[in-house]
Design an enzyme around this catalytic site. Sequence first.
Site, PDB file in Angstrom:
ATOM      1  CE1 TYR A  54      -3.455  -2.573   5.699  1.00 24.32           C
ATOM      2  CE2 TYR A  54      -3.550  -0.276   5.209  1.00 24.32           C
ATOM      3  CZ  TYR A  54      -3.404  -1.555   4.847  1.00 24.32           C
ATOM      4  OH  TYR A  54      -3.276  -1.895   3.591  1.00 24.32           O
ATOM      5  CE  LYS A  72      -0.139  -4.585   3.072  1.00 24.91           C
ATOM      6  NZ  LYS A  72      -0.114  -5.889   2.313  1.00 24.91           N
ATOM      7  CB  THR A 132      -0.895   0.053   1.410  1.00 26.52           C
ATOM      8  OG1 THR A 132      -1.562   1.305   1.391  1.00 26.52           O
ATOM      9  CG2 THR A 132      -0.093  -0.176   2.329  1.00 26.52           C
ATOM     10  CG  ASP A 133      -1.119   4.845  -1.083  1.00 24.55           C
ATOM     11  OD1 ASP A 133      -1.619   4.259  -0.105  1.00 24.55           O
ATOM     12  OD2 ASP A 133      -1.875   5.747  -1.601  1.00 24.55           O
ATOM     13  CD  GLU A 134      -3.351   3.547   4.458  1.00 25.58           C
ATOM     14  OE1 GLU A 134      -3.210   3.232   5.504  1.00 25.58           O
ATOM     15  OE2 GLU A 134      -4.521   3.566   4.092  1.00 25.58           O
TER      16      GLU A 134
END
Length: 331
Positions: free
Chosen positions: A147, A151, A120-122
């Site tokens: 979260y 990741k 993810t870009d997060e």
Amino acid sequence: MRIVVTGGAGFIGSNFVTATVRDRPDVEVTVLDALTYAGSRKSLSAVEDRIRFVQGDIANAALADQLVANSDMVVNFAAESHNDNSLVDPWPFVQTNIVGTYTLLQSVRRHGVRYHHVSTDEVYGDLELDDPKKFTEQTPYNPSSPYSSTKAASDMLVRAWIRSFGVQATLSNCSNNYGPRQHIEKFIPRQITNILTGVRPKLYGGGTNVRDWIHVDDHNAAVWRIIESGQIGRTYLIGANGELDNLSVIRIILELMGRDPEDFDYVADRVGHDLRYAIDSSSLSGELGWYPRYTNFREGLQATIDWYHNNRGWWENEKDAVEARYQAQGA
Ligand code: NAD
Ligand code: DAU
């Protein structure tokens, strides 16, 4: 090619499996999925007689090893994926996203199997609203939530296994997906199904937070491009120049569903809420020739609304419980 798709009964994974079966008759698909609250066999009903489905946990080393040993490729979509849940109970995120990824890496290492890690870009944290920069492959990791930190940890494990053990792996970090079969806890399907059940849509905080929307089929086409042509060891960023603030998205949904665009409630903001994500996917486009096909957000959103309207049986049973959970959190 024999491919194991972990998390293949979830939102992005089920769309990946469905497209793969449709477009690539030479690919043999095995889905490994624990069927948590986020996974459903119903999401694979269109292809169930053309895949092998195994219910199980990616952190189950014996099971993972047995499936990996008989495959050429693992694509890992399995994860705990919802930020709000990670703020209530982070443990499943640590277990699945970190320990699960570790377990798969040990298996692909043992059997010399190619691995693609869906992320993810997060992991890059967030951007200011007026920052002209976007996330690139060089942006330092700076995750905010349980979260996104799990990741980020999983990405680091993959990078270490590539460098230390020569694992043949690629990674991709994508922005916010939308499309059919996304769990109704997520922003867009929550609002669509709220309207369909007579509940007012709910906007966190002031609604100024920006997300960079991409259709799930564009994400999955990019994953296939990386599997086929990506350079081992590389990370690719996937995005479709779809930046929109949440207030605009909620108003578009209301308008497309024939409602007053102001007919929604402001609710408590998410703790630590990331302000803005924005992806620069020029290296993926420049090097691998991938471009998004869903460039009209309103059209993609209308098709998504139609899907939830026409597939009430897929989500209706869960709606009350999801909203009760949100209500308990003041959201
Ligand atoms: P999802 O929550 O809809 O699906 C996750 C799937 O993984 C479910 O089918 C679930 O049953 C399965 N699963 C969970 N724990 C498991 C375990 N221990 N073993 C086996 N299966 C397990 O998630 P999604 O939105 O489809 O996201 C898929 C992947 O893409 C995730 O890795 C996520 O981080 C990443 N991602 C998502 C988005 C997005 O916008 N949704 C964007 C970028 C990246
Ligand atoms: O950027 C990629 C990430 O996008 C993925 O890694 C995650 O798995 C995926 O869930 C998504 O994370 P977000 O937290 O951005 O998605 P979510 O759908 O939960 O929320 C999108 C935005 O909408 C966010 O700013 C919070 C806001 N929101 C969310 C809900 C559920 C609301 O305003 N109201 C809501 O009811």
